[in-house]
Design an enzyme around this catalytic site. Structure first.
Site, mmCIF file in Angstrom:
data_model
loop_
_atom_site.group_PDB
_atom_site.id
_atom_site.type_symbol
_atom_site.label_atom_id
_atom_site.label_comp_id
_atom_site.label_asym_id
_atom_site.label_seq_id
_atom_site.Cartn_x
_atom_site.Cartn_y
_atom_site.Cartn_z
ATOM 1 N N GLY A 127 0.837 -1.202 0.000
ATOM 2 C CA GLY A 127 0.000 0.000 0.000
ATOM 3 C C GLY A 127 0.868 1.247 0.000
ATOM 4 O O GLY A 127 2.053 1.194 -0.333
ATOM 5 N N THR B 146 1.063 3.665 2.775
ATOM 6 C CA THR B 146 1.627 4.060 4.076
ATOM 7 C C THR B 146 2.941 3.345 4.332
ATOM 8 O O THR B 146 3.891 3.912 4.861
ATOM 9 C CB THR B 146 0.622 3.768 5.206
ATOM 10 N N ASP C 191 -7.077 -0.374 5.764
ATOM 11 C CA ASP C 191 -8.072 0.509 5.156
ATOM 12 C C ASP C 191 -9.002 1.097 6.209
ATOM 13 O O ASP C 191 -9.495 2.213 6.066
ATOM 14 C CB ASP C 191 -8.897 -0.274 4.121
ATOM 15 N N LYS D 70 -8.546 -4.860 5.376
ATOM 16 C CA LYS D 70 -7.363 -4.682 4.527
ATOM 17 C C LYS D 70 -7.695 -5.232 3.149
ATOM 18 O O LYS D 70 -8.673 -5.928 2.959
ATOM 19 C CB LYS D 70 -6.157 -5.401 5.121
ATOM 20 N N GLY E 227 -7.465 -3.068 0.295
ATOM 21 C CA GLY E 227 -7.763 -1.973 -0.632
ATOM 22 C C GLY E 227 -6.795 -1.963 -1.811
ATOM 23 O O GLY E 227 -7.133 -1.592 -2.919
ATOM 24 N N GLY E 228 -5.571 -2.446 -1.531
ATOM 25 C CA GLY E 228 -4.559 -2.546 -2.587
ATOM 26 C C GLY E 228 -4.474 -3.935 -3.188
ATOM 27 O O GLY E 228 -3.603 -4.219 -4.002
ATOM 28 N N GLU F 124 -0.448 -10.666 2.739
ATOM 29 C CA GLU F 124 -0.340 -9.828 3.950
ATOM 30 C C GLU F 124 -0.791 -10.592 5.184
ATOM 31 O O GLU F 124 -0.146 -10.532 6.232
ATOM 32 C CB GLU F 124 -1.185 -8.566 3.797
HETATM 33 O O1 DER Z 1 -4.230 -3.312 0.480
HETATM 34 C C1 DER Z 1 -3.816 -3.360 1.633
HETATM 35 O O2 DER Z 1 -4.046 -4.300 2.401
HETATM 36 C C2 DER Z 1 -3.099 -2.156 2.176
HETATM 37 O O3 DER Z 1 -2.189 -2.516 3.180
HETATM 38 C C3 DER Z 1 -4.167 -1.233 2.743
HETATM 39 O O4 DER Z 1 -4.837 -1.943 3.760
HETATM 40 C C4 DER Z 1 -3.600 0.052 3.287
HETATM 41 O O5 DER Z 1 -3.146 0.787 2.179
HETATM 42 P P1 DER Z 1 -2.797 2.347 2.357
HETATM 43 O O6 DER Z 1 -1.647 2.395 3.336
HETATM 44 O O7 DER Z 1 -2.398 2.788 0.981
HETATM 45 O O8 DER Z 1 -4.037 3.020 2.874
#
Ligand code: DER
Length: 232
Positions: A30, A32, A88, A98, A100-101, A107
């Site tokens: 992601g 962050t 997320d 989690k 979103g990516g 993970e």
């Molecule tokens: O896709 C994922 O699991 C990412 O870790 C997501 O949960 C957080 O992505 P971000 O740091 O871009 O918000």
């Protein structure tokens, strides 16, 4: 922007408080986590830290290689000292959404292999209950041939609706690092996430859900005012 600064501060706090010499570090995916890898690389240079990094996606692997950090894997290091990853959304009991990516499967594996799973997020992810701020639903990784029957079972049993995640710069559905599809389940009510997670995992064709229940040890939130708080 404010959210980016908040992400950076949360990431730095997690790396500074939880990564030590000789650690095996799980690297999440992601946006962050990019700040966390920057800080890892900086500390390796400044403190001559000896760490190895285990990625949770092609993206994480590229980040590790780009910074010249030692790359490893679960074959060599099936037990990690710490895994650091984004989220997320985070609810009051540290249940995470989690994915979103689209990297949720690897993970969750890496997070489960770590003695300490530390989450980093900006203030927008800090919710009382899931769905308050994150409106894209729970990502569910599925075997491509099963996405329609899996969708039907989920909506019949738990309500809401599921959407097959489509590519933006690629025609057709998003294909994960594991060659699977992703369903985004737009749930409509508050659920017992522990039960729902287990029930969805049992549906034939489901590879993984983006519900991380009882896994996060601590979540660092970068706040609008430039401070960092955490919840255990
Ligand atoms: O896709 C994922 O699991 C990412 O870790 C997501 O949960 C957080 O992505 P971000 O740091 O871009 O918000």
């Amino acid at each position: 922007a404010m959210a980016e600064e908040a992400k950076k501060r949360a990431a730095y706090a997690a790396v500074d408080n939880h990564v030590q010499d000789s650690h095996v570090v799980g690297v999440g995916s992601g946006s962050t986590i990019v700040y966390a890898v920057d800080r890892l690389a900086e500390r390796v240079r400044q403190e001559k830290l000896k760490i190895v990094c285990v990625p949770t996606s092609f993206q994480a692997r590229q980040l590790i290689l780009k910074h010249g950090l030692p790359l490893s894997d679960l074959d060599r290091h099936p037990e990690l000292d710490v895994a650091i990853d984004g989220a997320d959304e985070v609810d009051s009991s540290l249940t995470l959404i989690k994915g979103g990516g689209g990297c949720l499967a690897q993970e969750k594996i890496v997070a489960d292999c770590a003695k300490h799973f530390i989450v980093i997020a900006d203030y927008r992810k800090d919710s009382k209950c899931l769905g308050q701020q994150w409106k894209k639903g729970v990502p569910i990784e599925v075997i491509p041939m099963a996405y329609v029957p899996v969708s039907r079972v989920i909506t019949r049993r738990f309500g809401g609706e599921t959407v097959l995640r489509m590519g933006i710069n690629k025609a057709g559905p998003v294909v994960t690092d594991n060659s699977n599809f992703i369903l985004d389940w737009k749930f409509e009510s508050v659920h017992n996430w522990k039960e729902v997670n287990m029930a969805i995992k049992m549906i034939p064709g489901v590879v993984e859900t983006g519900l991380f229940v009882g896994m996060a040890e601590r979540v660092y939130f970068g706040m609008q005012d430039g401070t960092v708080t955490f919840r255990d």
